[in-house]
Scaffold this motif. Structure first.
Motif, mmCIF file in Angstrom:
data_model
loop_
_atom_site.group_PDB
_atom_site.id
_atom_site.type_symbol
_atom_site.label_atom_id
_atom_site.label_comp_id
_atom_site.label_asym_id
_atom_site.label_seq_id
_atom_site.Cartn_x
_atom_site.Cartn_y
_atom_site.Cartn_z
ATOM 1 N N GLN A 65 80.650 137.950 21.760
ATOM 2 C CA GLN A 65 80.309 138.039 20.346
ATOM 3 C C GLN A 65 79.924 136.681 19.760
ATOM 4 O O GLN A 65 78.960 136.082 20.205
ATOM 5 C CB GLN A 65 81.416 138.718 19.556
ATOM 6 C CG GLN A 65 81.599 140.165 19.945
ATOM 7 C CD GLN A 65 82.703 140.829 19.181
ATOM 8 O OE1 GLN A 65 83.773 140.254 18.988
ATOM 9 N NE2 GLN A 65 82.471 142.050 18.758
ATOM 10 N N LEU A 96 74.359 146.760 15.232
ATOM 11 C CA LEU A 96 74.415 146.610 16.676
ATOM 12 C C LEU A 96 73.670 145.336 17.054
ATOM 13 O O LEU A 96 72.556 145.101 16.580
ATOM 14 C CB LEU A 96 73.753 147.816 17.345
ATOM 15 C CG LEU A 96 73.634 147.807 18.864
ATOM 16 C CD1 LEU A 96 75.013 147.830 19.506
ATOM 17 C CD2 LEU A 96 72.822 149.008 19.317
ATOM 18 N N LEU A 124 72.294 143.090 20.280
ATOM 19 C CA LEU A 124 71.992 143.038 21.709
ATOM 20 C C LEU A 124 71.449 141.662 22.053
ATOM 21 O O LEU A 124 70.571 141.147 21.358
ATOM 22 C CB LEU A 124 70.960 144.097 22.084
ATOM 23 C CG LEU A 124 71.311 145.548 21.758
ATOM 24 C CD1 LEU A 124 70.124 146.450 22.055
ATOM 25 C CD2 LEU A 124 72.524 145.993 22.548
ATOM 26 N N CYS A 127 71.820 143.492 26.244
ATOM 27 C CA CYS A 127 73.236 143.712 26.544
ATOM 28 C C CYS A 127 74.041 143.607 25.246
ATOM 29 O O CYS A 127 73.846 142.663 24.467
ATOM 30 C CB CYS A 127 73.719 142.669 27.555
ATOM 31 S SG CYS A 127 75.453 142.830 27.997
ATOM 32 N N ASP A 128 74.932 144.556 25.017
ATOM 33 C CA ASP A 128 75.764 144.541 23.816
ATOM 34 C C ASP A 128 76.542 143.225 23.753
ATOM 35 O O ASP A 128 77.194 142.832 24.725
ATOM 36 C CB ASP A 128 76.733 145.722 23.858
ATOM 37 C CG ASP A 128 77.465 145.949 22.548
ATOM 38 O OD1 ASP A 128 77.701 144.972 21.799
ATOM 39 O OD2 ASP A 128 77.809 147.106 22.276
ATOM 40 N N TRP A 129 76.494 142.567 22.611
ATOM 41 C CA TRP A 129 77.132 141.250 22.493
ATOM 42 C C TRP A 129 78.645 141.326 22.623
ATOM 43 O O TRP A 129 79.297 140.324 22.892
ATOM 44 C CB TRP A 129 76.687 140.543 21.232
ATOM 45 C CG TRP A 129 77.339 140.959 19.944
ATOM 46 C CD1 TRP A 129 77.735 142.203 19.570
ATOM 47 C CD2 TRP A 129 77.638 140.108 18.844
ATOM 48 N NE1 TRP A 129 78.256 142.186 18.298
ATOM 49 C CE2 TRP A 129 78.213 140.908 17.822
ATOM 50 C CE3 TRP A 129 77.479 138.757 18.593
ATOM 51 C CZ2 TRP A 129 78.615 140.393 16.605
ATOM 52 C CZ3 TRP A 129 77.882 138.248 17.372
ATOM 53 C CH2 TRP A 129 78.441 139.059 16.398
ATOM 54 N N GLU A 130 79.225 142.508 22.467
ATOM 55 C CA GLU A 130 80.663 142.649 22.649
ATOM 56 C C GLU A 130 81.065 142.391 24.102
ATOM 57 O O GLU A 130 82.214 142.058 24.376
ATOM 58 C CB GLU A 130 81.127 144.031 22.201
ATOM 59 C CG GLU A 130 81.016 144.210 20.696
ATOM 60 C CD GLU A 130 81.570 145.537 20.210
ATOM 61 O OE1 GLU A 130 82.173 146.273 21.021
ATOM 62 O OE2 GLU A 130 81.404 145.814 19.020
#
Length: 99
Positions: free
Chosen positions: A79, A66, A68, A72-75
């Motif tokens: 990315q 995972l 971040l 915040c999620d890099w997705e």
């Protein structure tokens, strides 16, 4: 560019058991911005001391890691193409090892 990198869920073992790294990453010649793609290459070369294949697959992180960027999620931010700025905090957590 000054960044904070955090490793958890067992990934810190690849960096001599150090969880938090305050690093200064220079831009590559001819580049105007630092992307996650550039940072991952830098991490593989400068921080990962053993078994880089446990962290990266190709030019990205392995499935089960995972990422971040500023919590915040890099997705959600692009990315590998995410542009990083001064003082960003990037967290890598292995979800396969209790992260």
């Amino acid at each position: 560019m000054q960044l904070t990198l955090e490793f958890g869920g067992g990934l810190e073992l690849l960096c001599q058991s150090v969880k938090i790294h305050k690093v200064n990453v220079d831009l590559q010649a001819g580049k105007e911005k630092l992307t996650m793609r550039d940072l991952l290459s830098w991490v593989r070369t400068n921080l990962i001391k053993e078994r880089p294949e446990m962290f990266m697959k190709g030019e990205s992180v392995r499935p089960g890691v995972l990422v971040l960027i500023n919590d915040c999620d890099w997705e959600l931010s692009g990315q590998l193409d995410t542009t990083l700025v001064e003082k960003d905090v990037i967290v890598f957590i292995s979800t396969l090892h209790g992260g």
